[in-house]
Design a protein around this motif. Structure first.
Motif: not given
Length: 91
Positions: A60-61, A64-65, A67-68
């Protein structure tokens, strides 16, 4: 007299931020892959629940990484308009 403000961002700065975010995301992805490998293959078999928790956290990290850092690159806008004083008016 209306003062017009130009808040366009320099193209070089925009390109630098994009390149920087992509490089950071690539390095982060490599570290996440290494972490996933170490957790999956090198963790003691007795700690299965903890391993699943850590794998879940890494996945999940990483999502998210990506994505950002790749899909949505936030662009810091500074200085903001509130910090400017252009004209001194006397009463």
């Amino acid at each position: 007299d209306d003062a017009s403000f130009n808040f366009t961002i320099d193209v070089r700065y925009d390109r630098f931020v994009n390149a920087y975010m992509h490089v950071v995301s690539l390095l982060s992805l490599l570290i996440a892959c290494l972490t996933f490998y170490l957790i999956y293959y090198k963790t003691n078999r007795n700690s299965q629940r903890y391993r699943i928790l850590l794998i879940n956290l890494v996945i999940w990290t990483t999502i998210m990484d990506v994505h950002l850092g790749v899909l949505f690159i936030p662009l810091p806008l500074f200085p903001l308009i509130g910090g400017y004083c252009t004209e001194k008016r006397s009463a």
